[in-house]
Design a protein around this motif. Sequence first.
Motif, PDB file in Angstrom:
ATOM      1  N   CYS A 106     -17.660   1.241   2.819  1.00  0.00           N
ATOM      2  CA  CYS A 106     -16.949   0.176   3.527  1.00  0.00           C
ATOM      3  C   CYS A 106     -16.733   0.601   4.975  1.00  0.00           C
ATOM      4  O   CYS A 106     -16.201   1.686   5.240  1.00  0.00           O
ATOM      5  N   ILE A 107     -17.138  -0.252   5.918  1.00  0.00           N
ATOM      6  CA  ILE A 107     -17.002   0.065   7.341  1.00  0.00           C
ATOM      7  C   ILE A 107     -16.491  -1.171   8.081  1.00  0.00           C
ATOM      8  O   ILE A 107     -16.838  -2.298   7.732  1.00  0.00           O
ATOM      9  N   ALA A 108     -15.627  -0.934   9.065  1.00  0.00           N
ATOM     10  CA  ALA A 108     -15.084  -2.014   9.896  1.00  0.00           C
ATOM     11  C   ALA A 108     -15.679  -1.919  11.286  1.00  0.00           C
ATOM     12  O   ALA A 108     -15.971  -0.822  11.784  1.00  0.00           O
ATOM     13  N   SER A 109     -15.854  -3.078  11.919  1.00  0.00           N
ATOM     14  CA  SER A 109     -16.385  -3.126  13.280  1.00  0.00           C
ATOM     15  C   SER A 109     -15.627  -4.184  14.069  1.00  0.00           C
ATOM     16  O   SER A 109     -15.133  -5.169  13.508  1.00  0.00           O
ATOM     17  N   CYS A 110     -15.501  -3.969  15.367  1.00  0.00           N
ATOM     18  CA  CYS A 110     -14.867  -4.961  16.245  1.00  0.00           C
ATOM     19  C   CYS A 110     -15.794  -5.229  17.421  1.00  0.00           C
ATOM     20  O   CYS A 110     -16.657  -4.410  17.762  1.00  0.00           O
TER      21      CYS A 110
ATOM     22  N   THR B 118     -14.231 -11.345  19.785  1.00  0.00           N
ATOM     23  CA  THR B 118     -12.796 -11.442  19.420  1.00  0.00           C
ATOM     24  C   THR B 118     -12.543 -11.259  17.935  1.00  0.00           C
ATOM     25  O   THR B 118     -11.415 -11.450  17.478  1.00  0.00           O
ATOM     26  N   THR B 119     -13.522 -10.861  17.143  1.00  0.00           N
ATOM     27  CA  THR B 119     -13.312 -10.713  15.706  1.00  0.00           C
ATOM     28  C   THR B 119     -13.417  -9.253  15.282  1.00  0.00           C
ATOM     29  O   THR B 119     -14.005  -8.421  15.978  1.00  0.00           O
ATOM     30  N   VAL B 120     -12.823  -8.989  14.114  1.00  0.00           N
ATOM     31  CA  VAL B 120     -13.013  -7.726  13.400  1.00  0.00           C
ATOM     32  C   VAL B 120     -13.685  -8.081  12.088  1.00  0.00           C
ATOM     33  O   VAL B 120     -13.268  -9.019  11.395  1.00  0.00           O
ATOM     34  N   LYS B 121     -14.739  -7.355  11.740  1.00  0.00           N
ATOM     35  CA  LYS B 121     -15.450  -7.629  10.493  1.00  0.00           C
ATOM     36  C   LYS B 121     -15.529  -6.360   9.653  1.00  0.00           C
ATOM     37  O   LYS B 121     -15.706  -5.261  10.183  1.00  0.00           O
TER      38      LYS B 121
ATOM     39  N   ARG C 225     -11.548  -9.960  23.578  1.00  0.00           N
ATOM     40  CA  ARG C 225     -12.399  -8.987  22.896  1.00  0.00           C
ATOM     41  C   ARG C 225     -11.576  -7.855  22.291  1.00  0.00           C
ATOM     42  O   ARG C 225     -10.607  -7.374  22.889  1.00  0.00           O
ATOM     43  N   VAL C 226     -11.988  -7.414  21.122  1.00  0.00           N
ATOM     44  CA  VAL C 226     -11.286  -6.370  20.372  1.00  0.00           C
ATOM     45  C   VAL C 226     -11.947  -5.037  20.688  1.00  0.00           C
ATOM     46  O   VAL C 226     -13.143  -4.857  20.462  1.00  0.00           O
ATOM     47  N   GLY C 227     -11.150  -4.098  21.218  1.00  0.00           N
ATOM     48  CA  GLY C 227     -11.730  -2.846  21.702  1.00  0.00           C
ATOM     49  C   GLY C 227     -11.519  -1.640  20.830  1.00  0.00           C
ATOM     50  O   GLY C 227     -12.187  -0.623  21.007  1.00  0.00           O
ATOM     51  N   LEU C 228     -10.602  -1.727  19.838  1.00  0.00           N
ATOM     52  CA  LEU C 228     -10.248  -0.516  19.087  1.00  0.00           C
ATOM     53  C   LEU C 228      -9.744  -0.904  17.702  1.00  0.00           C
ATOM     54  O   LEU C 228      -8.975  -1.857  17.556  1.00  0.00           O
TER      55      LEU C 228
END
Length: 526
Positions: A102-106, A110-113, A139-142
């Motif tokens: 499982c990995i998260a990305s931003c 403007t979304t996190v997936k 935009r999501v940076g972190l």
Amino acid sequence: MTVSKMTWRPQYRSSKFRHVFGKAATKESCYDGVPITRSVQDNNFCAVNPRFLAVITECAGGGAFLVLSIHHTGKVDPTHPRVSGHRGNVLDIKWNPFNDYCIASCSEDTTVKVWEIPPHGVLKNLTMPWKELQGHSRRVGLIEWHPTANNILFSTAYDYQVMIWNLDCPEQVIKNPVRTISHHTDVVLSMSFNTDGSQFATTCKDRKIRLMESRSGNLLQEASCKTHKASKVLILGNLKKLITSGTSRWNERQIALWDQDDLSVPLLEENLDGSSGVLFPFYDPDTHMLYLAGKGDGNIRYYEISSEKPYIQYLTEYRSHMPQKGMGVMPKRGLDVSSCEVFRFYKLVTTKSLIEPLSMIVPRRSESYQEDIYPMTASNTPALTAEEWLSGIDKGPVLMSLKPGSQVAESLSDRKELVNSLDTRRSQSRPGMLQLSYIQDQLETKDGKQDSAHSQDDRSRMSLSNGEDLALCSPPRTENELRLKFHKQQEEIRRLRELLNQRDVRIKQLELEIKNIKNSQPQSSL
């Protein structure tokens, strides 16, 4: 409180990490031909776990990142499938510490997936995420995972908000975060949690360092130092201290050490050099070693941290002619303990489209397991469910031994609690409430309810191995299918071995509990 300066006079002291050296991987063990992103964001762009390596790549239209098997070294196929569901450039990626698939990305969209990676790797382009988090307006940076609670994710964006997300919900698209923290007046540059995840620290473009409660978002402390502009922050485990890297008023690269209970004045400041690249700090709480890797540098400095003055002891420096753009770090459970490896970086070398593993090794003559440099470390078992954490419970990480063949796990905060599987609810009682009769009952019913529950769980795991029903699997028709079946069987064998080891350890823990309570009973009667 006065700010002290570090002295570099030679001090003869005993340290088992004084001779740690960096060993770069051979060309065959590197990942070559990786189109590393050209983004100017000051992130690591790389995330690693014992199974996979993920790196943000350069692409035209939208954003994507590459997921490779950790053993897939050598030349990377330029047409290798990617995770490409974002409409804007990917800015940060982080593996779930409790789920290697499982990995998260931003992204700039403007979304996190959150993505589920197939056990055998990415064989075709992934465009549909497991969860999509929509709440930020810019935009999501972190992004950061909570260190002890399962499926709790923190994100921060250019709208100056920090949002807390609970992924344990049925919706595929989550639009309402659990909490929104609005203390920042500019872009958040970095986030760091303490050991049990009850507090986290941030650095911000407004030059302030903030310490907050993780669950409520209450601001505990705020620091602003005129002589130090912090860009990255780390909470140093259980030492009750923070380390920040940034620049001085003369634009020299600088590190500062802070008392977690008093952020009014730094305990120590030290100027390093006049380079302009951001300093990425990495801390190993098991060895108390701090590594400083500069963006655009080829060298990595490392220090030993102590709770008493002079606090920071310079050890030595690894030098290389290849500059790094970002760094990935392997969790401790993925290190090679047979070679006394205590830390492993994955250097992103943009100029050569190369990812180079770099091992930090303690030189030892003996080839046996060195227990003094491998204490119990954080495992991939969560201490809390998302629901438990949101209800107000804090717990330290579940620990494990790195000794080959042993998978001993115990809780840092409740060492006497039985370690259950992810699907069973954890007992919330104190260790002192764990009575002798209860433990004996656990041993006597080992073949009863507890064993039947585990056997049902085992059957469900075996019957649905890697998402497939083994009883209904058709025989492989091609060589590629045969190879995949072979890898799945190997994974199943490894999983069953781990399960057997955990059961043996659980029995030994229960027997030890009985002995301890029997020994304490005469004293309590007196």
